[in-house]
Write an enzyme that holds these catalytic residues in place. Sequence first.
Site, PDB file in Angstrom:
ATOM      1  N   GLU A  95      76.224  61.416  57.185  1.00 22.75           N
ATOM      2  CA  GLU A  95      76.936  60.473  57.649  1.00 22.75           C
ATOM      3  C   GLU A  95      76.862  58.960  57.051  1.00 22.75           C
ATOM      4  O   GLU A  95      76.611  58.281  58.125  1.00 22.75           O
ATOM      5  CB  GLU A  95      76.656  60.613  59.060  1.00 22.75           C
ATOM      6  CG  GLU A  95      76.955  61.812  59.798  1.00 22.75           C
ATOM      7  CD  GLU A  95      76.775  62.203  61.306  1.00 22.75           C
ATOM      8  OE1 GLU A  95      77.668  62.654  62.010  1.00 22.75           O
ATOM      9  OE2 GLU A  95      75.689  61.461  61.709  1.00 22.75           O
TER      10      GLU A  95
ATOM     11  N   GLU B 204      76.808  71.129  60.269  1.00 13.98           N
ATOM     12  CA  GLU B 204      76.488  70.806  61.742  1.00 13.98           C
ATOM     13  C   GLU B 204      77.490  71.642  62.559  1.00 13.98           C
ATOM     14  O   GLU B 204      78.704  71.527  62.208  1.00 13.98           O
ATOM     15  CB  GLU B 204      76.208  69.496  62.232  1.00 13.98           C
ATOM     16  CG  GLU B 204      75.249  68.841  61.548  1.00 13.98           C
ATOM     17  CD  GLU B 204      75.111  67.342  62.019  1.00 13.98           C
ATOM     18  OE1 GLU B 204      75.549  66.904  63.147  1.00 13.98           O
ATOM     19  OE2 GLU B 204      74.265  66.385  61.227  1.00 13.98           O
TER      20      GLU B 204
END
Length: 1016
Positions: free
Chosen positions: A461, A528
């Site tokens: 991220e 994820e």
Amino acid sequence: MKATQADINWLGDVSVFEVNRLHAYSDHRYYRTMEEAVTSGQMNMRYDLNGTWKFNYAVRPDSRPEFFYKSDFSSEGWDDIEVPGHIQLQGYGQMQYVNTQYPWDGLNELRPPALPLDKNPVGSYIRSFHLPTGWQNNPVYISFQGVESAFYVWLNGQFVGYGEDSFTPSDFDLTPFLQEGENKLAVEVYQRSTGSWLEDQDFWRFSGIFRDVYLYTVPTAHVRDVHVRTDLDKTYTNGTLQVNLKLEGQAAAGAKIEAELRDAEGNTVKTFASDVQDGLVSLREEIGKVNLWSAEIPYLYRLYIRVYDANGALVEVVPQAVGFRTFEMIDKVMHINGKRIVFKGVNRHEFNPRRGRAVTKEDMLWDVRTIKQNNMNAVRTSHYPNQSLWYELCDEYGLYVIDEMNLETHGSWQKLGAVEPSWVIPGDKPEWHDIVMDRAISMVERDKNHPSIIIWSCGNESHGGEVIYKVSQYFKSADPTRLVHYEGVFHDRRFNDTSDMESRMYAKPADIEEFLNANPDKPYISCEYMHAMGNSIGGMHKYTELEDKYPMYQGGFIWDYIDQSVYKKDRYGKEFLAYGGDFGDRPSDYSFCGNGIVHADRKVTAKMQEVKFLYQNIKLFPDRNAVKIVNDNLFADTSELELVYSLEREGHEVVRGTLEVNVQPQSETVVNLPIDVEGLSAAEYAVNTAFVLKSATLWADQGEEVAFGQFIFQQENSSNETASVDANQVHEIRVVEGDVHIGVRVGQTHVLFSKAFGTLVSLQFSGRETIAQPPLPLFWRATTDNDKGTAMGFELGAWYAASLMPRCVEWIAEQQSNAYRIEFTYKLNISADVQVKVAYTVRNDGSVHVHNAYKGTAGLPELPIHALSFKTSPEFSNVEWLALGPEENYADRAFGARLGIHASTVADTVAPYLVPQESGNRTGVRWTKVTDNAGRGFKIEAASAPVELNVSPYTAFELENAQHTYELPPVHYTVVTVAGKQMGVGGDDSWGAPVHPEYRIASNGELEFEFVIRSL
């Protein structure tokens, strides 16, 4: 960088991230003799500095004891602190949990690389040591395995070095600074540095020396770095071993190397030798036929590298685990040893509720065993390199690893969920290149020899850009044997080649299918998915079903493994597991740290039941007399397993046996079961099949179940069977109609209905009351974390109010020959057009039949639950079900549940999620017994179709209004909630993903369920 004096300005200088630090190297061990190397015991050339250090804490740099490192500085009166450990978990500073936002958000107006210097706590550490005997004339180094986030080191008053990157080692040469006798080591640790901008992971913001610290010396000729690479031929049968070494020391110039490869049984496979040229050795040997390493069969060879000086004396032995395997892309699909891989993975933070990220060997052993026992085959080291021991365990136990570098800059580009990269780092900013690349190099150089690591990850991220692209290019050039992962290209397609696979977070199944149906250039993984916050993991089957449908769908990694909650005491001194905000930390992201399929105290959650089943590599499909076995393993057959089968009649076992069945990998077979279903009496039956371990393994005991399948069928009456009624159980029905109440007595059953309250108010069996507070319709469940993420309170909250005060508008009663029936009609404040009818029929056998009917209307929000709930005495503290279990389950999370008789205390039905919420439900309930400790109580039976049922110490409203378990009231009741249907719990994410449509409850139609209450 080299320097002789420390400079505090390095903290905010993006170009300075290390000073005088040694180059990164492999994490191998080394010994003086072969005997020591073979036993792999304590390294005699390493001296542990873990333990108690003297410590001073300063809230800001200008209040620190600036010259504490000097030899004449006295630390008398300083506190003690334990190393390894976090400063904040030992009584100092501010605990803080944040996710996306930076920890200073709203407190300091900063842009990178600026730091909040007025709020940059400093920990000053002092430790004295004497060199071990025999080290006096040797070079001596120090290794800090993990310090958060930046630190300065002095020895005997002289500056040694500086390091950043919290999660890879920093080594320094102490030799020039040593003195005879006592040596004073001083370390100054800052919580904030330029590295903090790169460490915006979803975790608690700690600081301190949280991993091991040790001194080490080396022999006169020392292998500083080992690089082992294995290759397989095109048949994946024969192996080649490539070994590259870097040597140092005064005897290295004339040294000779002898290498011996041994198999797992200790037999010598091959020996080879080489001279050292300019400190380097490069060996390449054809090994021939080899046993392959995989997560299923983690076969490890052991390479012993022996170093001899010019006189032929053995000076060092390096033992190195070797796994022969290849990981490659074939036709746009990832393959391990020539076979398509599917990741059945989990993201794992290093965490312990008392020690934070300073996890122990015991923690890691428990984790690796638990992960293996629950059919997971892969781990992503979210979002930083782990301790070296973790990779050794993954090598040995068999787990595929995505090794992720320490990089996350989430708050620099995502604000309040929106992508806004106006000041994203590292982006394309060249000034951030070196500090980011250093983290990549440190990870690769340390971890490169672990066969378990099959993918390098560029971090997490951090948006996209040229800097991260260059990191991926470094990975590929330094190590072409592994692939490269980075999810962030989804946000910045300019550098799409950064990642070898398409990796997305929390994409819905439909979105994944859309990608896969568009002829993509890359395979897909969910780095994820299944956000396991609180009561979650609903709908996971929608993802695992893609594995067989799309070859380019290659699995995913659940977020995440363990709750990041920390022990704290409430105001009465009782410990509880606390979350963000509980420590006065602001800003905070509160309970978002609780996403684990394992609770922080390392107790497995009920969610794991679903994970273990859906991650099965071996699938069992039984029917009445046979079982189809599908072995989806890539390499392992079932010879190490035993097939256990049983037949249960309404939960009671009537047949049990075992079979020896060997199904080859990637194949299937049908096995007949020696179960005679002819002539079975009328009842519901379940055929259970399971594969269990024949003998203990590293990761599980003998008998551990690795795969399960169940088939349920109803055996009807045969032509000569007739149902019989026990006349002794039939009694006269006596009705007493009063002005306010109607009493009905049948034998030892006494029922009282209230005309005023419009409900059943008393139900006594043999003089014992079962109704503490009367049953009423219920349409609200305590919101789960996922419900809160979809704003269920706002969207569906009218059902909360509707459940608080339904109004009885009519009742009608009917006396029958063998029963008495009374029906109550309720109106709800949600709509004048909604009608609920609850009918109670008292039968002549003393049972009470309950029928609940709902009639809705258009325009209403969906129903969270359609149920009837009442309170009974807390003395009824035990519950037993013939239902799907044994753990709680829901409409969208019941694949891993099995029909059987399961038991619990009522207290234990409430799952210890960080925030109290709906928990403890069972689907497929045939009957439930609610009893006291003497076995007295009552039974609830499904009348026509199975129901859902929850027995809890708390109402939905009590759970709804508590933010911590300690806020729940003292237990005064046992609450029984029978539901025709409850919506699923969801789990695609926890910030807006709805429960899938088939697991929701429309409110515009008609719903009904029925059940029976009777005495035990």
